[in-house]
Every structure is written in C-alpha cells, then in structure tokens.
Scaffold this motif. Structure first.
Motif, mmCIF file in Angstrom:
data_model
loop_
_atom_site.group_PDB
_atom_site.id
_atom_site.type_symbol
_atom_site.label_atom_id
_atom_site.label_comp_id
_atom_site.label_asym_id
_atom_site.label_seq_id
_atom_site.Cartn_x
_atom_site.Cartn_y
_atom_site.Cartn_z
ATOM 1 N N VAL A 1 0.825 -1.208 0.000
ATOM 2 C CA VAL A 1 0.000 0.000 0.000
ATOM 3 C C VAL A 1 0.855 1.252 0.000
ATOM 4 O O VAL A 1 0.346 2.341 -0.275
ATOM 5 C CB VAL A 1 -0.984 0.003 1.184
ATOM 6 N N TRP A 2 2.154 1.112 0.301
ATOM 7 C CA TRP A 2 3.043 2.265 0.143
ATOM 8 C C TRP A 2 3.270 2.542 -1.342
ATOM 9 O O TRP A 2 3.220 3.692 -1.780
ATOM 10 C CB TRP A 2 4.387 2.024 0.832
ATOM 11 N N ASP B 1 -1.680 3.186 -3.373
ATOM 12 C CA ASP B 1 -2.673 3.280 -2.289
ATOM 13 C C ASP B 1 -3.996 2.629 -2.693
ATOM 14 O O ASP B 1 -4.662 3.086 -3.624
ATOM 15 C CB ASP B 1 -2.898 4.758 -1.948
ATOM 16 N N ARG C 1 -5.904 0.271 4.240
ATOM 17 C CA ARG C 1 -4.711 0.589 5.018
ATOM 18 C C ARG C 1 -4.981 0.472 6.515
ATOM 19 O O ARG C 1 -4.148 -0.030 7.282
ATOM 20 C CB ARG C 1 -4.216 1.982 4.661
ATOM 21 N N GLN D 1 0.629 10.601 -4.742
ATOM 22 C CA GLN D 1 1.124 9.778 -3.630
ATOM 23 C C GLN D 1 0.862 10.538 -2.337
ATOM 24 O O GLN D 1 1.323 11.663 -2.157
ATOM 25 C CB GLN D 1 2.616 9.498 -3.782
ATOM 26 N N ARG D 2 0.125 9.900 -1.439
ATOM 27 C CA ARG D 2 -0.418 10.584 -0.266
ATOM 28 C C ARG D 2 0.651 11.140 0.666
ATOM 29 O O ARG D 2 0.405 12.141 1.353
ATOM 30 C CB ARG D 2 -1.324 9.629 0.503
#
Length: 925
Positions: free
Chosen positions: A496-497, A500, A506, A712-713
């Motif tokens: 999940v890295w 996402d 997550r 990307q969060r």
C-alpha cells in the motif's frame, strides 16, 4: 596471425576478434558469439584461443555439456583449474566461499557474490602477469551458477587486461540481455568457401550429391562436413534431409546414422557416455559393463574413435561435437536410457553421492521417497556450497518423485523459497501454481502464505489482494504463529506504500497488526504503521523511534525496519542513521539484494535532508539492483540519481533515467504511484533549476491530484515546498494556498520533521505581504534551520521577497548566505539564482568556487571517500564488489581530477569543499 590455421570464410570475424585481442591493454571486453548449431562458433573460438596463446595470453577454457547442467559450478571449476592454486592469496572470506562452491571447504551457505568476487580477483591477479582470455564454449549448456559468475565478471573487466569470449546457441537466454556483452552473430560461410570445404573433405561426391549438400547445408560448416558422409554411405535417405527440418535435427539424424552400423557394445558405450555428466572414461566403461552384463573394455570404444564420434586420451573421453551427445541420447529408447542412468548411479554412489542421486532420479519414472530424499539432501549440499540455482532444480525433481502429496508440496515450497532469494520471480510463480490445490501440512500452508505475502510486495495493491494477505495473517494468528502473521502484514503494508488501495484497506492492516499483541516499540509494528498510515500514525511511530539507538542495539534487521518506519513518516535524519547499520552489515555479508534496497531508501532520505554527498549512494543502489534483478529498487535509485542531478543543475541529462523508471512503474499490475511521484518530483526540480516555472508547476502538480497515477499521499507533503516555488512564479498562489490547506489538514497538529519544514517554507512563500515576513522568520528559525539546503532555500526566498519590496540592503544578507551555501553544496543552478537576485540589488563580482570533487562520478566519489578513510584497495574492492585493480585504476584517474598526487591528500581534497554538514551525518559516513 601467428597461431593456428585460418578458417575458411571466417577472415572478417576472426580479424575482428584478433583486433580486440590487440586492444586488451587499453580495454577489457566481454564478447559473445551467437549462431545456430554447427555454424562454426566453436571453431572460431578455438582459432581465437590459439591466437591468444601464441600472443602470450593466459587462456582459461571451459565447455558446457548438456549432461552437466545440473552440476553446480562444474564449468567454473573447469575454467579456474589452472589458476586455482592462487586462491591461497585471496582474502579469507572469498577463498573460503570459492572453495566451498567446489566442495573443497566446509563453509556453510557461502554468498554467491563472494564466490563471483573471488573469481574476479583470481582472474585479475592472473592478468597482472599476462593478459587473460576466458573462453566459454557452449554457454547455453553450462550450469547456471557458473553462468551467473561469468556475467558478474563480464560486467567488471572493462578496465582489466581480460577478454571473456563466450559462444551461445541462437535462441538461448543465457546472459543475452546483459549490456556488458558485445554480441557477434556467426552465420554460415559464403558459397565459395563452402564449395572449397566440401571439395576438400568429400572429393568423391557426385555433382548431384555435391549440389544437394551445398543447398541443404546453407553454409553451415558442420553440415557441410557431415552431410556428405551420411548421404554417401547410403545409410541416410534423401527424405531425411528435407528442407522443412531444422538444421539441428538434420545434423542429429546425420550423427545417429553414423552410429547405427557400429558394434552393439560400442553403441552401448556411446549411450552411457552421452548420459554421463563427467568425462572419466573408466567411469563410463564401468557403467557400460553393468548395462551389458559383461565387462566392457577400452577396445569397445575404438570403432567410435575411428568413426570420429568420440575423442579420448585413454583417461577421459568426450564427443567430437555436442550434437553427437544430444543425438545419441534422444535416439536411445527410454528403457535403455534408464538402465544407463541406473548403472551410472551405481558407479558414482561412493565417490560422488550427489551425482549418483541425480542419475538415480533419472533412471525412474515412478515416485520413490528414498530417491526424492537423496535429491533433497543433494539440494541442501548445493545450498551449502552457494549453488542456489542448482538447488532449485534438484528440489523440483525431488518433488516430482515424492509419493506423498504433502512431501511434494514441502519440497516445491523449499524450491520456491530459494528461487525467491535469487529473484527468479517467474520460477516462484510457476511453483506456486504447482502447489495450488495440494493438501499441505499446516506449517507448509504458512510457508505458502509467506511466499504470497512477501514475493508480491509492490507488484499489486488491488484491495482484494491486500485483504487476502490480511486474512492469511489472521489465520496465522489463530494458529499462534505471530511471526508469520507479522511478516504477511509487513508485505501488505509495503504494497500500500507503492500504490494506495484506499484508507479502509490501510487501516485494516494496522488493526490486524495490533491484534498480534506486539510491544509498541516493536520495529515490525512501527514499520507496518508507517507504511500503511504514515500521517495517521506518524506521531505514534516517531515517538517510539526516539528511544532506539541508531544501531537498534546491534540488530541490523530491526534497524532496517526502523529506518523504513522513520523514512515513511518523514523523520529523515533518523532514517539515515538507522539505515546505515544494515547497509554496512549487508555489505559485509554480501547480501546484495537487500543492500540495494537499503541503499536506495537511505539515498532518498539523504536527498530529502539535503545531504547530497550521501545521496550519491543511489548510484551504487542502482548498479546492485540492476545486477540482482530488482526492477522496483533499480527504478527508485534511478529517480534519486535524476533528482540529485536536477539539484546540481544537470538540466535534461537524466531524462533517460526517468523514462526507464516510468516504464517500470507502468509495468506493475497497478501503476506504482510512489515511483511516478518521484519521477514528477525529479522533473519538476529539473525545470525549477532551469527557471522554467510553468513546466515545473505542471510536473509537480500531478503529485497532488488524487485522480492522477502520480498521486502519492505522503510524497505530496515532501514536494509541497517545490510546488509553492513554481506556484509563486506562475501566478498560481491561490491554487498553492488551497493545496497548502489540504496538506495542513492531512498532517494535523503534530507534523513530522519533513512535513514541518515543507509547511513552514510554503506558508512563507505563499503568504500575502502582511504575513510574509513573520512567516519567513519562522521558517528560518524552524525545522530546517540546521539543515543547510532547506535553510538556504528559505534565505533565497526571503531575500528575493525583501528585494521585491525594495528593501535592497536587507535582502543582501540572506541572499549572500543562500548563494554561499548552494555553492558549497554543489547546487550550482540555485547558487546562480541567488547571484542573479544579488546582481539585481547592484552587487556583483561573484564567481562560483571551483570544486574538483564535482568532476568525480558517484562511484569515483565513493572510492575516494573510502580511500580517504584509510581503506586499502583490496578492502574497498571487497566492499564495492569490484576487483582491487579496478579500484587502483579509479584512483589513478581521481588524483589528477582532484589536483593531488597521493592518498594522503584525499581527505583534505574532499573535505576542503565539503561545505555545511548535515547534523548527524558523521555517524553515517
């Protein structure tokens, strides 16, 4: 030419190869001859060998054999036999690893890269006295561990007096994709040469037969020699040479026809020789005697010698051409082949139990637990010798012969685990498919679950796939196997890295990890939380990282997990410290796959800190990841190299690196947003350094768009300051402020160190005139105050703001400071921007400080730093998996670049221009 006789129709190819021999003092080479069977690769290679010997080369040769492909390091032992006595001069770990590979030492599980490094050192040391030719004939039939070593050496001989010459059958995949190899196609000889060869070898042919031979052979020299014999004997019909048959098949039929008239006992001996994986003639005769039920003596082989099928010196024997062996093997009935293998197993049982196990397995088609167990034991021996590739083949054969389904699954899983260590991803997938549906013991179900979780890290982040790993972890917890459960959850969190799958998935990972009842400071728990919920769990993770010492109390694996946790939560200084422990441990252990990953992550942590010297280790990470087949980490390192180049003002020179990384990102089942975000950051930095702000904004803005594959969060937070610069210069302050507000909500009231720096800088740059000055001062005194790169960026922005508001005299102080820091860091483009601002205030006359170290490549810089620390050439070579002569050559080029003449001056040359140091970096270097 002085050695050997010329070859018909090969003047051009032989001349080109001899020219390469001429240039060996200037450049080492790795050359591959590729062509169909019988086309003359071996003859051409033999001619080069003769020429090299005549010129005084040390020639080391090996020839692959179809029957020896399962014997680990068999071909490597052939090559090194003449110089193996030199191994006493190798460093102890290299010597022990090499001898263990040959079964001459009891070192347990030597690292394959240490074996390869030992071979490189032996060859390079030999080349000090005379240039070396490594001749590897029929590479496609060499055992894979030997081929892996050959590829390792091929990549490292450019600066040595060494030429590696290999021949490979067309269609083989053996190191064909290795960029270090120069491939030379070998095709049939021209028609005049073919005519001469036929006339010399078969002058009795009628015109009709002669024409047919020339037409059917198509310039293939072996066919030109064999077809006249076959057709002229009357034992080979016209239809046998029909044009729709492949050349190899036609040649094999020709060889079989030559054996058909030989005495039965001779054919029996030839069959056994074709099955044997050695060259010992006594061994062959003993096995043939068992099959025949009566003693078979040397005289039985004479007809085969007379026919030219077999060559022997009375002690050893081998076939005239590899196609003779394959033809005779295929022509023998299955029952007879099995009898031959059984006889060889009986003969080899005492002196060579592992070879005996393989032949015994080849002698049966039905399941047999004892034979399977013997193969499993042989596989363990292969692992102990560092021949992991061979162990996989032995275990898969053992599984096929296992009568019990659960034992079959267990052995297949053992093979898959070894294949995973080797990075043979397709092999693992294939074995997993075989295991699917088998009845497995509980322990083996857990092993399969581990493979599912760890092998696929980063390759698919589909919610269903990630939830499957979470479910498997739950099953492991129910059986009290918490270690396996946590391994699975670490794998899920890694996925999940990279991409996402959504907040719900997550969060499920974190909840599952909490059910494992781990202590709050457990490195595994911290890594899972950081990978899965970097923002939400950031304060929890960072709080529990603080008490840990940088070496994690001497636990390198724990330090690696802590480094990942620190990196993902934006605590880059701690990440650098934690990751330095596993980097050094993995380097000393020769575990290059994991070393590449640790170096890549540490390089990015150093880059985000502004510790650019340390970030240059991304170059080593890329080389190691390429060598170990880790495409995701190789791409990660490529992006870091490009980002570093952008800071140093390399403009568009790293575009190819970014394009390569982007292709890797899009090849994964779900586009890897972490890679794509890095690509956009590097491109944005390139445009910022060139003051192309519109393009910079377009690149950087993608990282913040949830609908873009590059979103990307976490990385959006770290890129915020650079986007703010682009927004201000393109009049998009409103959009920048909206994004700033979004990031503030995401990071909350207790942002990570990296988030704090980005937020403080962006607030100041994007502020209106009434609030800007106070916010600039907050940024200068905030999280980046002790980090030269971040402080210099704030000084440049503040000085530019002061100048625009006509506070010219005040602006000069921060602008001068920014220019000096950028210059010291090698960020030439940023230093020039600060200088342009200063010139606008009326101040001029600055000249960039020349920095000789900028002339060094990343690898040269690494070598120079290690030499400055007092390491010898051999010590540096062992750390970097190069030969010590390569290190010497690099230093020879480094000294004039730095304007020095000795090692004693390296420290001053490197440190004199080192500029401001990042806090804590002394503990890393």
């Amino acid at each position: 030419m002085t050695g050997g006789k010329s070859l018909l129709g090969r003047d051009e190819e032989l001349g080109g190869l001899c020219d390469r021999l001429d240039g060996i003092d200037v450049r080492g080479r790795a050359i591959g001859l590729v062509g169909e069977a019988g086309v003359g690769k071996s003859a051409l290679q033999a001619a080069v060998v003769g020429e090299a010997r005549a010129r005084g080369f040390t020639v080391l040769t090996a020839r692959g054999s179809e029957s020896e492909t399962h014997l680990p390091f068999a071909s490597l032992h052939q090559v090194l036999r003449p110089i193996l006595s030199r191994s006493v001069h190798l460093p102890a770990r290299q010597k022990d690893a090499l001898l263990s590979g040959f079964g001459m030492s009891d070192v347990a599980a030597p690292d394959p890269f240490l074996i390869a490094l030992a071979v490189l050192e032996l060859v390079v040391d030999t080349a000090r006295q005379a240039p070396v030719l490594l001749s590897l004939d029929d590479l496609q039939w060499m055992d894979e561990p030997s081929v892996d070593v050959a590829a390792f050496v091929a990549r490292r001989i450019e600066g040595e007096r060494v030429m590696l010459l290999a021949s490979v059958r067309a269609g083989s995949k053996m190191i064909r994709d290795d960029p270090s190899m120069e491939w030379v196609p070998v095709t049939g000889i021209d028609e005049p040469s073919a005519s001469v060869l036929v006339d010399e070898s078969a002058p009795e042919l009628t015109p009709v037969l002669r024409e047919r031979v020339l037409r059917e052979a198509g310039g293939n020299p072996l066919a030109l020699l064999e077809f006249p014999v076959a057709m002229g004997s009357g034992r080979f019909g016209w239809t046998e040479l029909s044009e729709d048959l492949p050349m190899t098949t036609r040649l094999e039929r020709a060889f079989v026809s030559r054996a058909e008239h030989l005495p039965a006992v001779t054919r029996m001996l030839l069959m056994v020789a074709a099955l044997d994986d050695g060259a010992d003639l006594a061994e062959m005769l003993a096995a043939a005697s068992i099959v025949a039920g009566a003693e078979v003596g040397l005289e039985a082989g004479q007809p085969a010698l007379d026919e030219g099928l077999l060559i022997s010196d009375g002690v050893s024997a081998h076939f005239r051409h590899p196609l003779v062996r394959s033809a005779l093997r295929q022509a023998a009935p299955l029952a007879l082949r099995q009898s031959g293998h059984a006889a060889l197993a009986q003969v080899l049982a005492g002196p060579h139990p592992d070879r005996a196990a393989w032949h015994r397995a080849s002698s049966i088609t039905t399941a047999d637990e004892q034979v399977a167990a013997d193969l499993e034991r042989a596989a363990r021996n292969a692992v102990r010798r560092g021949a992991l590739v061979s162990a996989v083949a032995w275990l898969r054969r053992a599984a096929a012969l296992s009568p019990d389904s659960s034992m079959r699954g267990a052995r297949l899983l053992s093979a898959a685990e070894i294949a995973f260590e080797l990075g043979r991803l397709s092999q693992v997938e294939q074995i997993k498919g075989q295991v699917a549906g088998m009845v497995l013991r509980p322990r083996d179900q857990s092993r399969l679950a581990w493979l599912e979780g760890v092998f696929d890290d980063g390759s698919s982040s589909e919610p269903a796939e990630v939830r499957r790993l979470i479910s498997l972890a739950g099953q492991a917890l129910h059986t009290d196997d918490s270690d396996l459960a946590v391994q699975l959850l670490v794998g899920a969190a890694r996925r999940v890295w990279w991409s996402d799958p959504g907040a719900d998935v997550r969060h499920e990972i974190v909840l599952a990890a909490q059910q494992a009842s781990l202590p709050d400071d457990d490195p595994r728990l911290l890594a899972i939380c950081a990978l899965a919920e970097s923002h939400e769990r950031g304060p929890f993770v960072i709080g529990h990282l603080a008490p840990w010492p940088a070496d994690a109390d001497g636990r390198p694996q724990a330090a690696g997990l802590l480094g990942i946790a620190a990196f993902c939560t934006g605590d880059f200084a701690r990440a650098v410290g934690f990751l330095s422990t596993p980097v050094e441990t993995l380097r000393s252990q020769g575990r290059l796959s994991l070393l590449a990953e640790a170096l890549a992550i540490r390089a990015w942590a150093a880059f985000y800190l502004g510790a650019f010297d340390l970030a240059r280790s991304a170059d080593e990470a890329m080389r190691l990841a390429d060598e170990t087949g880790q495409t995701l980490w190789a791409a990660t390192a490529r992006i870091a190299i490009a980002a570093l180049g952008a800071v140093h003002g390399s403009r568009d020179s790293d575009a190819a690196l970014l394009a390569d990384a982007e292709r890797v990102a899009f090849r994964t089942p779900v586009a890897t947003s972490s890679l794509l975000a890095g690509v956009q950051l590097a491109r944005g930095l390139t445009e910022l350094s060139a003051a192309r702000y519109e393009q910079a904004y377009e690149h950087l803005r993608r990282v913040f768009d949830p609908g873009d594959p590059a979103f990307q969060r976490v990385q959006q937070v770290w890129a915020l300051g650079y986007l703010a610069d682009a927004a201000v210069h393109t009049g998009r302050q409103d959009d920048g402020r909206a994004l700033l507000a979004t990031i503030e909500r995401i990071t909350g009231d207790d942002p990570s160190p990296a988030a704090r720096i980005a937020l403080e800088y962006s607030r100041a740059v994007l502020a209106d005139d009434t609030a800007a000055e106070a916010l600039f001062r907050s940024a200068l005194d905030g999280g980046g105050r002790r980090l030269p790169w971040h402080r210099a960026r704030a000084e440049l922005a503040y000085g530019s703001w002061l100048r625009r508001h006509r506070r010219v005299v005040e602006s000069r102080v921060p602008l001068r400071a920014a220019r000096a820091t950028f210059d010291a860091l090698g960020a030439r483009a940023w230093a020039e921007q600060a200088d342009q601002e200063l010139r606008a205030t009326g101040e001029g006359g600055w000249q960039p400080t020349a920095d000789p170290s900028e002339l060094l490549s990343p690898q040269e810089a690494q070598i120079a730093q290690l030499a400055a620390q007092g390491l010898s050439n051999r010590e540096i070579a062992q750390r970097l998996y190069l030969s010590h002569r390569t290190i010497s050559s690099h230093l020879y080029r480094i000294f004039p670049k730095l304007g020095i003449t000795s090692r004693a001056q390296l420290g001053a040359a490197l440190n004199g221009r080192a500029g401001p140091r990042t806090p804590g970096s002394d503990s890393v270097m």
